[in-house]
Design a protein around this motif. Sequence first.
Motif, mmCIF file in Angstrom:
data_model
loop_
_atom_site.group_PDB
_atom_site.id
_atom_site.type_symbol
_atom_site.label_atom_id
_atom_site.label_comp_id
_atom_site.label_asym_id
_atom_site.label_seq_id
_atom_site.Cartn_x
_atom_site.Cartn_y
_atom_site.Cartn_z
ATOM 1 N N GLY A 119 0.642 -1.200 0.285
ATOM 2 C CA GLY A 119 0.423 0.095 -0.225
ATOM 3 C C GLY A 119 0.433 1.023 0.548
ATOM 4 N N LEU A 120 1.795 1.026 -1.082
ATOM 5 C CA LEU A 120 2.876 2.380 -0.335
ATOM 6 C C LEU A 120 2.057 3.623 -2.158
ATOM 7 C CD1 LEU A 120 6.287 0.927 -0.942
ATOM 8 C CD2 LEU A 120 5.092 1.275 1.059
ATOM 9 N N ALA A 121 1.906 4.531 -1.059
ATOM 10 C CA ALA A 121 1.670 5.727 -1.951
ATOM 11 C C ALA A 121 2.788 6.679 -2.861
ATOM 12 C CB ALA A 121 0.910 6.659 -0.973
ATOM 13 N N ILE A 122 2.793 5.785 -4.251
ATOM 14 C CA ILE A 122 4.281 6.369 -4.540
ATOM 15 C C ILE A 122 4.115 5.430 -5.206
ATOM 16 C CG2 ILE A 122 5.699 4.797 -3.467
ATOM 17 C CD1 ILE A 122 8.274 6.989 -3.551
ATOM 18 N N ASN A 123 5.070 6.289 -7.481
ATOM 19 C CA ASN A 123 4.696 5.430 -8.262
ATOM 20 C C ASN A 123 6.205 5.113 -8.386
ATOM 21 O OD1 ASN A 123 4.838 4.370 -11.033
ATOM 22 N ND2 ASN A 123 5.052 7.053 -11.651
ATOM 23 N N PRO A 124 6.873 3.913 -8.528
ATOM 24 C CA PRO A 124 7.569 2.744 -8.299
ATOM 25 C C PRO A 124 9.045 3.318 -9.845
ATOM 26 C CG PRO A 124 6.288 1.430 -9.480
ATOM 27 C CD PRO A 124 5.494 2.306 -8.634
ATOM 28 N N SER A 125 9.537 4.253 -9.700
ATOM 29 C CA SER A 125 10.746 4.875 -11.093
ATOM 30 C C SER A 125 12.369 4.687 -10.461
ATOM 31 C CB SER A 125 10.519 5.801 -10.994
ATOM 32 O OG SER A 125 11.185 6.718 -11.983
ATOM 33 N N PHE A 126 13.387 4.064 -10.490
ATOM 34 C CA PHE A 126 14.508 3.823 -10.197
ATOM 35 C C PHE A 126 15.525 5.078 -10.403
ATOM 36 C CE2 PHE A 126 15.154 -1.166 -10.129
ATOM 37 C CZ PHE A 126 15.919 -0.976 -9.322
ATOM 38 N N ASP A 127 14.142 5.605 -11.561
ATOM 39 C CA ASP A 127 15.083 7.428 -12.602
ATOM 40 C C ASP A 127 15.084 8.189 -11.372
ATOM 41 O OD1 ASP A 127 15.310 5.805 -14.734
ATOM 42 O OD2 ASP A 127 14.117 6.241 -15.914
ATOM 43 N N ALA A 128 13.881 8.744 -10.511
ATOM 44 C CA ALA A 128 13.677 9.721 -9.906
ATOM 45 C C ALA A 128 14.582 9.169 -8.527
ATOM 46 C CB ALA A 128 12.502 9.516 -9.407
ATOM 47 N N VAL A 129 15.141 8.191 -8.597
ATOM 48 C CA VAL A 129 15.801 8.131 -7.110
ATOM 49 C C VAL A 129 17.550 8.134 -7.606
ATOM 50 C CG1 VAL A 129 16.951 5.938 -5.765
ATOM 51 C CG2 VAL A 129 14.711 6.799 -6.126
ATOM 52 N N ASP A 130 18.112 7.489 -8.884
ATOM 53 C CA ASP A 130 18.793 8.114 -9.506
ATOM 54 C C ASP A 130 19.689 9.721 -9.331
ATOM 55 O OD1 ASP A 130 18.868 4.838 -11.561
ATOM 56 O OD2 ASP A 130 19.946 5.584 -9.530
ATOM 57 N N ALA A 131 18.052 10.075 -10.082
ATOM 58 C CA ALA A 131 18.539 11.074 -10.178
ATOM 59 C C ALA A 131 18.966 12.082 -8.516
ATOM 60 C CB ALA A 131 17.275 12.074 -10.413
ATOM 61 N N ALA A 132 17.664 11.796 -7.596
ATOM 62 C CA ALA A 132 17.926 13.037 -6.083
ATOM 63 C C ALA A 132 19.635 12.106 -6.099
ATOM 64 C CB ALA A 132 17.235 11.690 -5.439
ATOM 65 N N VAL A 133 20.143 10.787 -6.012
ATOM 66 C CA VAL A 133 21.169 10.655 -5.310
ATOM 67 C C VAL A 133 22.007 11.453 -6.374
ATOM 68 C CG1 VAL A 133 23.065 8.971 -5.822
ATOM 69 C CG2 VAL A 133 20.435 7.956 -5.267
ATOM 70 N N VAL A 134 22.204 11.844 -7.808
ATOM 71 C CA VAL A 134 23.439 12.421 -8.479
ATOM 72 C C VAL A 134 23.128 13.713 -8.043
ATOM 73 C CG1 VAL A 134 24.097 12.830 -10.287
ATOM 74 C CG2 VAL A 134 23.580 11.164 -10.148
ATOM 75 N N SER A 135 21.971 13.942 -7.781
ATOM 76 C CA SER A 135 22.019 15.438 -7.619
ATOM 77 C C SER A 135 22.706 16.323 -6.319
ATOM 78 C CB SER A 135 20.494 15.861 -7.363
ATOM 79 O OG SER A 135 20.109 17.779 -6.912
ATOM 80 N N HIS A 136 22.498 14.702 -5.351
ATOM 81 C CA HIS A 136 22.487 15.409 -3.809
ATOM 82 C C HIS A 136 24.345 15.175 -3.709
ATOM 83 C CE1 HIS A 136 23.767 14.418 0.579
ATOM 84 N NE2 HIS A 136 22.114 15.594 1.026
ATOM 85 N N ALA A 137 25.051 13.989 -4.431
ATOM 86 C CA ALA A 137 26.345 14.156 -3.939
ATOM 87 C C ALA A 137 26.850 15.561 -5.206
ATOM 88 C CB ALA A 137 26.689 12.460 -5.673
#
Length: 210
Positions: A51-69
């Motif tokens: 019941g997770l209220a989130i649209n699964p996407s690896f791309d979004a996580v990768d973008a957050a990782v890259v942006s923070h780095a």
Amino acid sequence: TEAQRDRAIARAMGALAGVPRIVGPKVGEVLKAKGKTIVESTKAANRDKYGLAINPSFDAVDAAVVSHAATSQAFYIRNEYGKRVDVYSDLARQIVADGLEKGLDRYQIGKTLKGVLAGTSADRSEAYFRMIASVFAARSRAYATATSFEEAGITTSTLSAVVDEMTCDACRFMDGKTVTTRSILSGFERVAASENPEDVREIQPFTALG
């Protein structure tokens, strides 16, 4: 060890030596397409199951990782005298971010850092730059994980460490502790708001504990 890793790569390359060059890209295309389908289906199934209220996407996580780095002021490098070098820290952040975006590991990113910064006042050993790549990536992924948890409505998480004779004191200390997602993100926010990048050692010594 690095030597074992190099031997494994050498064996793999040897096994592939007799394969026609045209085969590799074609197999890669099939695996990439099939892998994307499997990943999306698996994440969608877990989203529905829990019941997770989130649209699964690896791309979004990768973008957050890259942006923070690429942007976190807490990521810096020192010269051989132990002094923080801002101009090279900025460059190192971008190199790590580019490497993460390309899917490179800490060994490859470390070699790139060593090559780019060789001969500068920030020139250090390749082992140092591997450590830098590892820390930048790990903290960026911790940030991306916490933001994903918050988006999904996951408010708490329990830390679990593999406890054996190799486990460090920090991991033993954190094993079994339950932390809130908001406290983790608050730690990152306090680090971002601090005037001195090196304050990260006092504000957020462990990313999971904020």
